[in-house]
Scaffold this motif. Structure first.
Motif, short mmCIF file in Angstrom:
data_model
loop_
_atom_site.label_atom_id
_atom_site.label_comp_id
_atom_site.label_asym_id
_atom_site.label_seq_id
_atom_site.Cartn_x
_atom_site.Cartn_y
_atom_site.Cartn_z
N ALA A 61 0.81 -1.31 -0.01
CA ALA A 61 -0.23 0.13 -0.09
C ALA A 61 0.88 1.20 -0.03
O ALA A 61 0.49 2.27 -0.62
N ILE A 62 1.85 1.25 0.64
CA ILE A 62 2.76 2.42 0.80
C ILE A 62 3.58 2.57 -0.46
O ILE A 62 3.76 3.61 -1.12
N LEU A 63 4.02 1.49 -1.09
CA LEU A 63 4.60 1.48 -2.35
C LEU A 63 3.54 2.08 -3.60
O LEU A 63 4.01 2.85 -4.58
N LEU A 64 2.39 1.67 -3.42
CA LEU A 64 1.37 2.12 -4.28
C LEU A 64 1.22 3.56 -4.18
O LEU A 64 1.07 4.28 -5.17
N LYS A 65 1.01 4.16 -2.99
CA LYS A 65 0.65 5.28 -2.52
C LYS A 65 1.84 6.40 -3.23
O LYS A 65 1.34 7.37 -3.72
N ALA A 66 2.87 5.92 -3.20
CA ALA A 66 4.01 6.56 -3.79
C ALA A 66 3.98 6.30 -5.32
O ALA A 66 5.12 7.23 -5.85
N GLY A 67 3.44 5.63 -5.67
CA GLY A 67 3.62 5.40 -7.27
C GLY A 67 4.52 4.41 -7.73
O GLY A 67 4.79 4.77 -9.16
N LEU A 68 5.33 3.74 -6.85
CA LEU A 68 6.43 3.15 -7.40
C LEU A 68 5.98 1.60 -7.76
O LEU A 68 6.91 1.27 -8.70
N ILE A 69 4.76 1.37 -7.61
CA ILE A 69 4.24 0.14 -8.23
C ILE A 69 2.86 0.41 -8.58
O ILE A 69 2.17 1.50 -8.19
N THR A 70 2.52 -0.43 -9.21
CA THR A 70 1.01 -0.60 -9.93
C THR A 70 0.32 -1.78 -9.58
O THR A 70 0.99 -2.80 -9.41
N ASN A 71 -1.08 -1.85 -9.69
CA ASN A 71 -1.52 -3.08 -9.50
C ASN A 71 -2.80 -3.32 -10.32
O ASN A 71 -3.40 -2.45 -10.82
N GLN A 72 -3.13 -4.50 -10.66
CA GLN A 72 -4.13 -4.80 -11.41
C GLN A 72 -4.84 -6.11 -10.73
O GLN A 72 -4.09 -7.07 -10.23
N LYS A 73 -6.12 -6.04 -10.74
CA LYS A 73 -7.06 -7.02 -10.02
C LYS A 73 -7.59 -7.97 -11.25
O LYS A 73 -8.14 -7.38 -12.09
N VAL A 74 -7.19 -9.24 -11.02
CA VAL A 74 -7.78 -10.26 -11.97
C VAL A 74 -8.42 -11.37 -11.12
O VAL A 74 -8.04 -11.84 -10.45
N GLN A 76 -10.14 -12.60 -8.37
CA GLN A 76 -9.96 -12.18 -6.65
C GLN A 76 -8.37 -12.24 -6.25
O GLN A 76 -8.13 -11.57 -5.25
N TRP A 77 -7.52 -11.98 -7.39
CA TRP A 77 -6.03 -12.04 -7.25
C TRP A 77 -5.62 -10.50 -7.58
O TRP A 77 -6.23 -9.96 -8.40
N ASN A 78 -4.55 -10.05 -6.77
CA ASN A 78 -3.91 -8.97 -6.84
C ASN A 78 -2.74 -8.77 -7.62
O ASN A 78 -1.95 -9.77 -6.98
N TYR A 79 -2.35 -8.14 -8.74
CA TYR A 79 -1.03 -8.27 -9.33
C TYR A 79 -0.36 -6.97 -9.36
O TYR A 79 -0.89 -6.00 -9.42
N PHE A 80 1.02 -7.12 -8.79
CA PHE A 80 2.04 -5.90 -8.50
C PHE A 80 3.15 -5.82 -9.54
O PHE A 80 3.64 -6.83 -9.77
N LYS A 81 3.39 -4.86 -10.25
CA LYS A 81 4.50 -4.44 -10.87
C LYS A 81 4.97 -3.08 -10.77
O LYS A 81 4.39 -2.14 -10.20
N ARG A 82 6.40 -3.05 -11.15
CA ARG A 82 7.13 -1.89 -10.93
C ARG A 82 6.54 -0.77 -11.90
O ARG A 82 6.19 -0.92 -12.73
N ASN A 83 6.38 0.65 -11.30
CA ASN A 83 5.95 1.55 -12.21
C ASN A 83 7.04 2.42 -12.62
O ASN A 83 7.71 3.37 -11.95
N GLU A 84 7.88 1.59 -13.69
CA GLU A 84 9.13 2.22 -14.22
C GLU A 84 9.21 3.67 -14.64
O GLU A 84 10.20 4.37 -14.49
N GLU A 85 8.00 4.10 -14.98
CA GLU A 85 8.17 5.71 -15.52
C GLU A 85 8.07 6.54 -14.14
O GLU A 85 9.10 7.35 -14.24
N THR A 86 7.45 6.32 -13.12
CA THR A 86 7.83 6.85 -11.93
C THR A 86 9.26 6.61 -11.47
O THR A 86 9.70 7.56 -10.87
#
Length: 96
Positions: A61-74, A76-86
């Motif tokens: 949640a902290i990484l998401l708030k900072a914009g360092l990662i993004t998430n995608q829900k598929v 019931q599962w949440n998938y996370f990856k780095r936000n290379e642009e940020t």
């Protein structure tokens, strides 16, 4: 880009480690059933850290708030990856 939120996120060694793992998901999460292009399943990140699900969720949640990662829900599962642009914009800002 919230520079203060990024600094806060990067202040924790486990969050930096999660970012490092997500940089090379094929190395650390090769056993994932779904394509890594979706990101890495939160459950696999939990397993990799050895921490409780709630602790890992707080870190994500902290990484998401900072914009360092993004998430995608598929489903019931949440998938996370780095936000290379940020991440690139942050690095560029720090080198000014």
């Amino acid at each position: 880009m919230d520079i203060d939120a990024i600094h806060k996120a990067l202040a924790n060694p486990m969050r930096r480690q999660i970012l490092a793992w997500l940089k090379e998901p094929e190395v650390y999460f090769a056993a994932q059933q779904h394509p890594l292009s979706l990101g890495v399943c939160a459950g696999l990140i939990d397993q990799q850290t050895g921490l409780s699900q709630s602790t890992v969720s707080a870190h994500l949640a902290i990484l998401l708030k900072a914009g360092l990662i993004t998430n995608q829900k598929v489903g019931q599962w949440n998938y996370f990856k780095r936000n290379e642009e940020t991440i690139a914009a942050f690095i560029a800002q720090m080198t000014l």
